[in-house]
Design an enzyme around this catalytic site. Structure first.
Site, short mmCIF file in Angstrom:
data_model
loop_
_atom_site.label_atom_id
_atom_site.label_comp_id
_atom_site.label_asym_id
_atom_site.label_seq_id
_atom_site.Cartn_x
_atom_site.Cartn_y
_atom_site.Cartn_z
CG HIS A 96 -13.31 28.07 110.37
ND1 HIS A 96 -11.95 27.89 110.51
CD2 HIS A 96 -13.56 27.99 109.04
CE1 HIS A 96 -11.41 27.71 109.30
NE2 HIS A 96 -12.36 27.76 108.39
CD GLN B 273 -11.82 31.12 107.90
OE1 GLN B 273 -13.01 31.25 107.64
NE2 GLN B 273 -10.94 30.69 107.01
CB CYS C 272 -9.50 26.07 104.84
SG CYS C 272 -9.83 27.17 106.24
CG LEU C 273 -10.39 31.69 102.22
CD1 LEU C 273 -11.35 32.85 102.45
CD2 LEU C 273 -9.63 31.87 100.90
N GLY D 170 -16.88 31.10 101.79
CA GLY D 170 -17.33 31.24 103.17
C GLY D 170 -16.23 31.84 104.01
CG HIS E 242 -15.08 24.70 105.96
ND1 HIS E 242 -14.03 23.98 105.42
CD2 HIS E 242 -14.57 25.92 106.24
CE1 HIS E 242 -12.94 24.75 105.41
NE2 HIS E 242 -13.25 25.93 105.90
CD GLU E 243 -16.96 29.04 106.39
OE1 GLU E 243 -16.16 29.46 107.25
OE2 GLU E 243 -16.62 28.77 105.22
O1 GNR Z 1 -13.47 29.11 99.87
C1 GNR Z 1 -13.65 28.03 100.43
N1 GNR Z 1 -13.94 26.94 99.70
C2 GNR Z 1 -14.35 25.74 100.23
C3 GNR Z 1 -14.36 24.62 99.41
C4 GNR Z 1 -14.79 23.41 99.90
C5 GNR Z 1 -15.23 23.29 101.19
C6 GNR Z 1 -15.22 24.39 102.03
C7 GNR Z 1 -14.79 25.61 101.56
S1 GNR Z 1 -14.81 26.98 102.61
C8 GNR Z 1 -13.51 27.93 101.91
C9 GNR Z 1 -13.40 29.28 102.58
C10 GNR Z 1 -13.04 29.08 104.03
O2 GNR Z 1 -11.94 28.77 104.41
N2 GNR Z 1 -13.99 29.21 104.89
O3 GNR Z 1 -13.76 29.00 106.19
NI NI Z 2 -12.10 27.64 106.27
#
Ligand code: GNR
Ligand code: NI
Length: 167
Positions: free
Chosen positions: A137, A51, A91-92, A46, A133-134
């Protein structure tokens, strides 16, 4: 297509609350394509526009193994349908750290696609977690915010050091 630079915690720009998109269309189709390229390259499942320093309400998601099921969501919102579950998140924007976060295992998502068509879907399990999660952000929130101050501070210091060492 273009690969975009991903902001890393504790960059204050990640705290910006993104604004709603008024008019879908080609600009957002291009933005989504660039975000998908960036996400696939990383690789991640995601990516939120926040980001990549774009503070508009756009996320891309693809939980498929083969990176062949992209989902583009403009102005996404959700209602909780399921139960709370703990999942080990990464998270990236917080590279190298994985911690357990409580989310909901089933949500009803409403959004539009990049051309403005309405999207109404039920998401569960990993897809539900990723969308929550997104959307966090887009609200300037990171998974580290759910951790103890001690853990978050440790992560911040390690990332600040690796960012210094890189520079
Ligand atoms: O790549 C991602 N893996 C992930 C694993 C568990 C819960 C959420 C994520 S999202 C993350 C990519 C990211 O940072 N998206 O904002
Ligand atoms: Ni993230």
């Amino acid at each position: 297509m273009a690969k975009l630079e991903i902001l890393e915690f504790p960059d204050p720009r990640l705290r910006t609350v993104a604004t709603p998109i008024e008019q879908a269309g080609p600009k957002y189709q291009q933005m989504a394509a660039d975000m998908l390229e960036t996400m696939y390259d990383a690789p991640g499942i995601g990516l939120a526009a926040s980001q990549v320093n774009i503070h508009e309400r756009l996320i891309v998601v693809d939980i498929s193994e083969d990176q062949d099921a992209p989902l583009v969501l403009l102005n996404p919102t959700y209602e909780v349908l399921g139960e709370a579950i703990d999942y080990q998140e990464g998270c990236l924007s917080v590279p190298g750290f994985y911690e357990s976060v409580t989310r909901f295992d089933k949500i009803h998502v409403t959004a539009m696609d990049a051309s403005g068509a309405p999207i109404d879907m039920i998401a569960d399990d990993l897809l539900a977690i990723c969308i929550q999660h997104e959307i966090d952000h887009l609200d300037g929130k990171l998974f580290v915010d759910y951790l103890s101050t001690l853990k978050r501070t440790r992560i911040r210091k390690k990332l600040e050091k690796s960012q210094r060492d890189k520079a």
